[in-house]
Design an enzyme around this catalytic site. Structure first.
Site, PDB file in Angstrom:
ATOM      1  N   GLU A 305      85.713  88.844 -65.178  1.00 21.47           N
ATOM      2  CA  GLU A 305      85.119  89.763 -64.703  1.00 21.47           C
ATOM      3  C   GLU A 305      85.749  91.405 -64.650  1.00 21.47           C
ATOM      4  OE1 GLU A 305      82.301  90.421 -61.394  1.00 21.47           O
ATOM      5  OE2 GLU A 305      80.811  89.331 -62.753  1.00 21.47           O
ATOM      6  N   HIS A 349      90.700  63.191 -66.413  1.00 20.73           N
ATOM      7  CA  HIS A 349      89.569  62.060 -67.670  1.00 20.73           C
ATOM      8  C   HIS A 349      88.960  62.572 -68.203  1.00 20.73           C
ATOM      9  CE1 HIS A 349      91.879  58.747 -65.884  1.00 20.73           C
ATOM     10  NE2 HIS A 349      91.794  59.288 -65.002  1.00 20.73           N
ATOM     11  N   LYS A 457      71.490  92.956 -67.236  1.00 25.92           N
ATOM     12  CA  LYS A 457      70.059  92.637 -66.205  1.00 25.92           C
ATOM     13  C   LYS A 457      69.917  94.018 -66.608  1.00 25.92           C
ATOM     14  CE  LYS A 457      73.698  92.952 -62.068  1.00 25.92           C
ATOM     15  NZ  LYS A 457      74.585  94.065 -61.607  1.00 25.92           N
TER      16      LYS A 457
HETATM   17  O1  PA5 Z   1      82.802  91.485 -58.982  1.00 26.42           O
HETATM   18  C1  PA5 Z   1      81.353  91.655 -58.657  1.00 26.42           C
HETATM   19  O2  PA5 Z   1      81.521  93.426 -58.268  1.00 26.42           O
HETATM   20  C2  PA5 Z   1      80.101  91.283 -58.780  1.00 26.42           C
HETATM   21  O3  PA5 Z   1      81.004  89.967 -59.419  1.00 26.42           O
HETATM   22  C3  PA5 Z   1      79.215  91.227 -57.505  1.00 26.42           C
HETATM   23  O4  PA5 Z   1      79.798  90.592 -56.350  1.00 26.42           O
HETATM   24  C4  PA5 Z   1      77.912  90.236 -57.918  1.00 26.42           C
HETATM   25  O5  PA5 Z   1      77.402  90.568 -58.911  1.00 26.42           O
HETATM   26  C5  PA5 Z   1      76.885  90.821 -56.898  1.00 26.42           C
HETATM   27  O6  PA5 Z   1      76.585  91.993 -56.730  1.00 26.42           O
HETATM   28  P1  PA5 Z   1      76.573  92.414 -55.126  1.00 26.42           P
HETATM   29  O7  PA5 Z   1      76.728  92.389 -54.182  1.00 26.42           O
HETATM   30  O8  PA5 Z   1      75.805  93.823 -55.331  1.00 26.42           O
HETATM   31  O9  PA5 Z   1      74.542  91.577 -55.327  1.00 26.42           O
END
Ligand code: PA5
Length: 490
Positions: A305, A349, A457
């Site tokens: 990310e 493995h 989303k």
């Molecule tokens: O790193 C991030 O910001 C995302 O992975 C969020 O943690 C994830 O999408 C969950 O979001 P939220 O805490 O708003 O539910």
């Protein structure tokens, strides 16, 4: 306390040859750029407003007020004393750190055996998938009155955790009655979002219900373990101050200006050279410890990310000298190393065949644990394995894996962790976070947003009929439907 060490030998041409390894010339070439990046990062970290604005407040989480931490540990103990189970709902950054912490810092098979849990409840992590089967089983078998619920969502809007919470809340209400809210703790944005609104509404009705903790401004989900994860650690009886001491020690080491002595900067720098010049685009993290497998899963999210981005970063500076980072739509990046989580020795493995002989596009990072909590000796006489300890074999397997890769000129490095303690684990997470932030600088991208997650989303929200979807997004979905030609559906 013993410190983590980093062995980068097998990243260099002296170990694996110049076709695949980093040379002194490579280092000399990148150093001026790296020094500018380090200077930039240092400037942001030193400025509280910039840290919050740009999403780097996680760097100073270890400095949290000791009295507040003591209160948190106390609350954790109270919850632990009162409840047999804790269900925690959250996904992505609101889940992976908890899972990593639980597997690393609680005993293996913690949920299964009471003596291992000492006075702490069982933990169930849910709301991280839309699969109905797991949650269903859980709610059928747990007793609501004996269960404490933690909902973690910074936005309060994430479909997976929101849906699960609606269900769990109804279950708790039915099983506990009017005061069910006293068994709920919400961790969310300090001011805004639907979960924060719900907390306010519920607390008006009953001040003791829906206790809440903030996910602090400037702390993104995947960087939030030392914020949103603390109450779990407290419930599990982990010493948070010890964890923070480890983070602080790593903070000091990763704040060194000399890039060649700074472990996080070196890690990022060597990977960047191998990515740019030797096309090593896959990053495999392979801890040689079952208890660190979920830490490798946490790292997958951190790297993916943070660094997999479409556009470069455009830095705009306002009149007060404060930076804003925007996606530079005129400068396509569409890159970012792909992380993979594995575990030694299981995956020797499995993926290891490909690591050694398959496409030569990987860099492996091993985590070697010097001292396990316990050890086992193989009984009997006369066999090759007789009298050997599991930990010695584990160490040998790790060394052998390094050798197998290096002898095929495949880059790898080893993080040597004295033990899987709160101190070392905190340091390990912080090291990866800093390395990722620095790599973001080297790549000139924004490592602290995740716009690519929005695509699925938006599509779901559009199909669910959520009001307020931007017209251009709605048009994009309408005009580019998925093609389902029966010819290709066999
Ligand atoms: O790193 C991030 O910001 C995302 O992975 C969020 O943690 C994830 O999408 C969950 O979001 P939220 O805490 O708003 O539910």
């Amino acid at each position: 306390m013993e410190k983590i060490k980093f062995d980068f030998n097998n990243m260099f041409s002296a170990s694996i040859g110049s076709a695949h390894g980093v040379s002194q010339q490579d280092i000399d070439e990148i150093l001026p750029e790296a020094r500018l990046c380090a200077g930039h990062l240092k400037k942001i970290i030193a400025n509280p407003q910039a840290r919050v604005n740009l999403g780097l407040e996680w760097v100073v989480l270890f400095k949290q007020d000791k009295k507040e931490i003591a209160k948190l540990q106390k609350l954790g103990k109270e919850i632990a004393k009162k409840y047999e189970n804790v269900i925690s709902l959250g996904i992505g950054g609101s889940y992976l750190g908890l899972k990593a912490a639980q597997d690393a810092l609680c005993a293996p098979y913690y949920n299964e055996f009471k003596p291992l849990r000492k006075r702490s409840p069982r933990f169930y992590l849910e709301g991280n998938n839309m699969d109905p089967d797991t949650l269903q089983v859980l709610l059928k078998h747990l007793l609501p009155k004996k269960t404490f619920v933690i909902i973690i969502s910074k936005s309060g809007e994430t479909t997976e955790s929101k849906a699960a919470f609606a269900l769990v809340e109804a279950w708790l209400k039915k099983g506990v009655g009017k005061r069910y809210g006293r068994q709920i703790l919400a961790i969310t944005d300090p001011q805004s979002g639907t979960l924060r609104e719900k907390v306010k509404r519920e607390q008006k009705k009953d001040a003791l219900s829906f206790r809440a903790f903030p996910i602090l401004k400037g702390v993104g989900g995947r960087f939030s373990e030392f914020n949103m994860g603390l109450i779990h650690l407290a419930i599990a009886g982990v010493n948070i101050q010890e964890l923070f001491s480890g983070v602080k020690e790593m903070f000091d080491r990763c704040s060194q200006d000399d890039i060649l002595k700074n472990p996080a900067y070196m890690y990022a720098l060597l990977h960047t050279i191998l990515y740019r010049k030797k096309a090593k685009s896959l990053a495999i993290l392979m801890p040689f410890s079952q208890t660190l497998k979920s830490t490798a899963d946490w790292y997958v999210q951190l790297l993916a990310e943070s660094l997999g981005k479409k556009y470069h970063r455009k830095i705009e500076v306002d009149n007060d000298g404060v930076e804003n980072w925007l996606a530079d739509e005129g400068s396509l990046f569409s890159k970012g190393r792909t992380p993979i989580s594995a575990a030694g020795t299981n995956d020797l493995h499995s993926i290891q065949q490909n690591n050694v002989e398959g496409e030569d596009n990987k860099v492996l990072t091993f985590i070697r644990v010097e001292h396990f909590r316990t050890d086992l000796k193989i009984p009997g006489k006369g066999d090759l394995l007789s009298g050997k300890s599991f930990s010695a074999l584990m160490h040998l397997a790790q060394e052998a894996t390094e050798w197998a890769l290096a002898s095929e000129n495949r880059p790898n490095c080893t993080i040597i962790m004295p033990r899987v303690s709160a101190y070392n684990w905190g340091a390990l997470l912080f090291f990866f976070e800093m390395a990722t932030a620095f790599e973001g600088e080297l790549l000139n991208i924004n490592a602290f947003d995740q716009p690519g997650v929005e695509g699925y989303k938006n599509y779901m929200y559009y199909k669910l009929g959520k009001p307020g979807i931007a017209q251009d997004i709605a048009n994009e979905i309408k005009n580019h439907p998925l093609i389902k030609d029966p010819k290709y559906i066999l």
